[in-house]
Design a protein around this motif. Structure first.
Motif, mmCIF file in Angstrom:
data_model
loop_
_atom_site.group_PDB
_atom_site.id
_atom_site.type_symbol
_atom_site.label_atom_id
_atom_site.label_comp_id
_atom_site.label_asym_id
_atom_site.label_seq_id
_atom_site.Cartn_x
_atom_site.Cartn_y
_atom_site.Cartn_z
ATOM 1 N N ALA A 51 1.015 -1.161 0.164
ATOM 2 C CA ALA A 51 0.084 -0.105 0.104
ATOM 3 C C ALA A 51 0.814 1.136 -0.072
ATOM 4 O O ALA A 51 2.116 1.040 0.483
ATOM 5 N N ARG A 52 0.253 2.399 -0.599
ATOM 6 C CA ARG A 52 1.365 3.542 -0.790
ATOM 7 C C ARG A 52 0.694 4.461 0.317
ATOM 8 O O ARG A 52 -0.634 4.881 0.373
ATOM 9 N N LEU A 53 1.537 4.992 1.101
ATOM 10 C CA LEU A 53 1.015 5.939 2.319
ATOM 11 C C LEU A 53 1.695 7.479 2.056
ATOM 12 O O LEU A 53 2.839 7.510 1.666
ATOM 13 N N TYR A 54 0.612 8.348 1.988
ATOM 14 C CA TYR A 54 1.019 9.791 2.235
ATOM 15 C C TYR A 54 0.732 10.225 3.432
ATOM 16 O O TYR A 54 -0.383 10.186 4.003
ATOM 17 N N ILE A 152 9.584 7.815 12.330
ATOM 18 C CA ILE A 152 9.119 6.983 11.305
ATOM 19 C C ILE A 152 9.560 5.417 11.346
ATOM 20 O O ILE A 152 10.641 5.364 11.557
ATOM 21 N N VAL A 153 8.530 4.568 11.526
ATOM 22 C CA VAL A 153 8.690 3.167 11.788
ATOM 23 C C VAL A 153 9.211 2.638 10.478
ATOM 24 O O VAL A 153 8.137 2.393 9.470
ATOM 25 N N VAL A 154 10.401 2.572 10.206
ATOM 26 C CA VAL A 154 10.455 1.977 8.692
ATOM 27 C C VAL A 154 10.569 0.442 8.451
ATOM 28 O O VAL A 154 10.499 0.150 7.417
ATOM 29 N N LYS A 155 10.354 -0.334 9.896
ATOM 30 C CA LYS A 155 10.341 -1.765 9.741
ATOM 31 C C LYS A 155 9.952 -2.285 11.035
ATOM 32 O O LYS A 155 10.467 -1.900 11.951
ATOM 33 N N MET A 156 9.123 -3.222 10.904
ATOM 34 C CA MET A 156 8.756 -3.986 11.816
ATOM 35 C C MET A 156 8.861 -5.627 11.648
ATOM 36 O O MET A 156 8.249 -5.996 10.462
ATOM 37 N N ALA A 157 9.447 -6.372 12.382
ATOM 38 C CA ALA A 157 9.639 -8.051 12.191
ATOM 39 C C ALA A 157 9.454 -8.719 13.385
ATOM 40 O O ALA A 157 9.890 -8.435 14.118
ATOM 41 N N LEU A 169 5.216 -11.888 10.535
ATOM 42 C CA LEU A 169 5.021 -11.020 9.559
ATOM 43 C C LEU A 169 6.159 -9.855 9.503
ATOM 44 O O LEU A 169 6.491 -9.404 10.699
ATOM 45 N N THR A 170 6.549 -9.294 8.269
ATOM 46 C CA THR A 170 7.224 -8.211 8.330
ATOM 47 C C THR A 170 6.557 -6.931 7.600
ATOM 48 O O THR A 170 6.014 -7.239 6.747
ATOM 49 N N LEU A 171 6.609 -5.960 8.302
ATOM 50 C CA LEU A 171 6.209 -4.540 7.506
ATOM 51 C C LEU A 171 7.575 -3.661 7.316
ATOM 52 O O LEU A 171 8.281 -3.307 8.285
ATOM 53 N N GLU A 172 7.706 -3.233 6.090
ATOM 54 C CA GLU A 172 8.885 -2.363 5.623
ATOM 55 C C GLU A 172 8.578 -1.363 4.647
ATOM 56 O O GLU A 172 7.748 -1.615 3.895
ATOM 57 N N LEU A 173 8.807 -0.160 5.036
ATOM 58 C CA LEU A 173 8.784 0.998 4.243
ATOM 59 C C LEU A 173 9.660 1.100 3.001
ATOM 60 O O LEU A 173 10.954 0.779 3.320
ATOM 61 N N GLN A 174 9.269 0.960 1.826
ATOM 62 C CA GLN A 174 10.215 1.311 0.521
ATOM 63 C C GLN A 174 10.082 2.818 -0.155
ATOM 64 O O GLN A 174 8.660 3.076 0.116
ATOM 65 N N ASN A 175 10.691 3.237 -0.977
ATOM 66 C CA ASN A 175 10.693 4.241 -1.498
ATOM 67 C C ASN A 175 10.294 5.517 -0.558
ATOM 68 O O ASN A 175 9.725 6.213 -1.007
ATOM 69 N N LEU A 176 11.005 5.466 0.527
ATOM 70 C CA LEU A 176 10.502 6.652 1.747
ATOM 71 C C LEU A 176 11.065 7.846 1.121
ATOM 72 O O LEU A 176 12.165 8.026 0.757
#
Length: 200
Positions: A51-54, A152-157, A169-176
């Motif tokens: 998903a893309r977040l603004y 800014i939480v850039v990763k959760m694992a 589950l891993t949540l990662e921000l890309q193209n920040l």
């Protein structure tokens, strides 16, 4: 499938207003800067959803694919309003949405956070934490989180649990990209038609 539920929960991203404290005594809360990024959720089988977040302090927009539809959810935290845009249909509707939490409740005062050290992740200086949190929807997260100095939480694992079900589950921000977000992204585009309310 927990990945699908976790992703669905994450489309409601207005952060909690209250700040928490980590064991080092530092304040914790919602991100302190505007940014945009792609949120990538990946389970232990390698299946992922994006998903893309603004993000701004008062308004957020999240774009994602739902079936064949491209959907954008716009949240106005100050106004207490939410709008659903169906980009493929060029339509929109107001929706009922309470102020949801961010990153499985990690910004909530009840979450637990232990600072583990400083690292570099994808070229960013981050702090690594061992965390445990619970969202208002009942999802529980335990594992690791990496956050910038602007929260800014850039990763959760780790593991997300709901009831007796658990899912790595891993949540990662890309193209920040940190910086101002175009205000037009938080409005209904010209020419969009109003749609009937969503069915319960």
């Amino acid at each position: 499938m927990i990945l699908a539920r976790a992703f669905a929960a994450a489309i409601l991203l207005i952060p909690a207003a209250a700040a928490a404290q980590d064991r080092s005594g530092g304040a914790w809360g919602p991100p302190a800067v505007d940014y945009r990024a792609d949120m990538v959720f990946t389970d232990d089988r390698g299946r992922s959803r994006t998903a893309r977040l603004y993000y701004t302090a008062n308004r957020q927009r999240l774009e994602f694919k739902s079936g064949k539809q491209i959907v954008a959810m716009i949240f106005d935290r100050r106004g207490g309003q939410a709008i659903q845009l169906l980009l493929s249909q060029r339509g929109w509707r107001p929706v009922v949405a309470t102020a949801p939490q961010y990153n499985f409740g990690l910004s909530d005062p009840a979450s637990k956070r232990e600072k583990l050290g400083e690292e570099t992740l994808a070229g960013l200086a981050v702090t690594k934490y061992r965390v445990s949190s619970r969202s208002a929807a009942g999802d529980r997260f335990s594992g690791l989180a990496w956050a910038t100095e602007h929260r800014i939480v850039v990763k959760m694992a780790g593991t997300v649990a709901r009831g007796a079900q658990e899912q790595p589950l891993t949540l990662e921000l890309q193209n920040l990209k940190i910086g101002p977000v175009d205000p037009a992204l938080f409005t209904v585009p010209a020419g969009y038609r109003k749609l009937p309310p969503m069915r319960n």
